[in-house]
Design a protein around this motif. Structure first.
Motif, short mmCIF file in Angstrom:
data_model
loop_
_atom_site.label_atom_id
_atom_site.label_comp_id
_atom_site.label_asym_id
_atom_site.label_seq_id
_atom_site.Cartn_x
_atom_site.Cartn_y
_atom_site.Cartn_z
N ASP A 1 0.87 -1.18 0.00
CA ASP A 1 0.00 0.00 0.00
C ASP A 1 0.90 1.22 0.00
OD1 ASP A 1 -1.67 2.16 0.60
OD2 ASP A 1 -3.04 0.92 1.77
N ASN B 1 0.09 4.36 -0.21
CA ASN B 1 -0.43 5.48 0.57
C ASN B 1 -0.02 5.37 2.04
OD1 ASN B 1 -1.80 6.75 -1.58
ND2 ASN B 1 -3.54 5.37 -1.36
N LYS B 2 -0.13 4.17 2.58
CA LYS B 2 0.21 3.95 3.99
C LYS B 2 1.65 3.52 4.19
CE LYS B 2 -4.53 2.57 5.18
NZ LYS B 2 -5.38 1.49 5.73
N ARG B 3 2.33 3.16 3.09
CA ARG B 3 3.72 2.69 3.15
C ARG B 3 3.85 1.44 4.00
NH1 ARG B 3 6.29 5.06 -1.08
NH2 ARG B 3 5.53 7.17 -1.27
N HIS C 1 4.91 10.40 2.17
CA HIS C 1 4.51 10.04 3.53
C HIS C 1 5.69 10.19 4.46
CE1 HIS C 1 2.17 7.91 6.58
NE2 HIS C 1 3.26 7.25 6.86
#
Length: 382
Positions: free
Chosen positions: A66, A68-70, A342
């Protein structure tokens, strides 16, 4: 925009691209992560519209991240040989194929393998999903092209080919599809399912990319790109990227990166040398292109380890270099995402991710000690 590349050494690397509209200094790259998630060479990458990344390699494993969340979601294991191609269908399914001749279908909601399609009698080279999401093409080393009905998840028809091809690619609008190998290119029209164009390359070709529905870039040996017009059936221009062997070309959506028409600088070669116009077929620079859409942003990745960002002016037929990234690795594949950068608030999380072989995020938040750990891992891997 984030560029992600896989390497022969099994590494995944990410680079965030920052672009401005006034000065070229604002166009720069920032390393975002390094990940050693594959034991051997990474063969393919794909990123979904919601920034889920899938990577496949010789180790027969599909890794899911993911962006976006790393975080690493996990690994998918179904194939009995190396993974050769991965394609997301919207945010619903992931299609994967391999040297075992099968195509696996994964549900992105629960990551279950819903079905395995017994596709080819031999290794599968490539799959391509139509933009409607209703059709998929697959080619294998059994000299067959299979058209799949994705609504029913079964074969629509099978076409026997005269030779083996390495890639199958849909055009931008889905009106054409191309069968590509190092020596040959065949273009078919979807509406009539008939052969539209057949080319034999004079030099070894490495990859291609549609930048319009009837306009494509063909990479040939020694880092040259040929701009070819399907409607006029002629080469419009030839550019030198000054790379060793271009492994992949990606067209960047204008919505992902800001306009770079004012950021362009330093043509690769003088204007009188950057073009190789076929005046016999394209007199007065009549390219047949929509002059309202002048600029295309493309990214090339080469086996010499360089990633280059270019501005392709379709009206003037000029290629200008915007950015160069040296990865110091042998690049095998590439993808882009629109994931936002992020930041970890605690560097201990980064140390934990490095030790556990998970994805590493944002070099700006890594301390010198963390960088030392990363460098040791890279040296050990390579």
């Amino acid at each position: 925009m984030e560029i992600i590349v896989g390497s022969y050494e099994g590494l995944l690397m990410g680079y965030s691209i920052k672009s401005g509209t006034k000065t070229v200094q604002n166009c720069r790259s920032i390393p975002t992560f390094i990940d050693k998630s594959h034991s051997y060479s990474v063969k393919c990458i794909d990123v979904s519209s919601n920034n889920i990344m899938a990577t496949g390699g010789i180790d027969e494993v599909i890794n899911i991240v993911d962006l976006n969340k790393r975080i690493s979601i996990g690994s998918l294991v179904k194939h009995e040989s190396e993974i050769t191609s991965l394609k997301f269908l919207n945010t619903s399914y992931l299609y994967a194929c391999g040297m075992d001749g099968n195509i696996s279908i994964w549900n992105l909601n629960n990551w279950n393998c819903e079905k395995v399609l017994l596709a080819h009698q031999g290794p599968i080279s490539s799959i391509a999903i139509h933009y409607s999401g209703k059709l998929m093409l697959s080619i294998g080393q059994d000299k067959k092209l299979i058209t799949w009905n994705l609504t029913q998840q079964k074969k629509a028809f099978v076409t026997n080919l005269d030779k083996n091809y390495d890639q199958v690619i849909w055009s931008i609008g889905g009106s054409y599809y191309a069968l590509f190998s190092s020596q040959y290119l065949q273009i078919y029209q979807l509406e009539t399912a008939s052969l539209y164009l057949s080319l034999k390359f004079g030099h070894k070709a490495t990859t291609l990319c549609f930048i319009e529905d009837d306009l494509l870039l063909i990479a040939i040996e020694k880092g040259f790109l040929k701009l070819y017009n399907l409607s006029k059936k002629c080469t419009l221009a030839k550019f030198n990227t000054k790379q060793n062997r271009v492994k992949q070309i990606i067209l960047v959506n204008e919505n992902i990166i800001s306009s770079t028409s004012s950021v362009c600088y330093q043509p690769l070669t003088p204007s009188n040398q950057s073009l190789d116009i076929s005046r016999k077929y394209c007199r007065n620079f009549d390219t047949g292109l929509n002059n309202n859409i002048k600029h295309k942003i493309i990214i090339t990745a080469s086996s010499d380890g360089t990633i280059k960002l270019f501005d392709l002016d379709l009206f003037k037929l000029k290629l200008e270099q915007l950015l160069v990234i040296d990865t110091s690795c042998r690049i095998t594949c590439m993808a882009i995402s629109n994931s936002k950068k992020h930041h970890y608030e605690d560097n201990s999380l980064i140390r934990e991710n490095i030790v556990n072989n998970n994805i590493i995020d944002s070099e700006e938040s890594i301390t010198p000690d963390d960088k030392l750990i990363v460098n040791k891992k890279l040296k050990k891997s390579i």
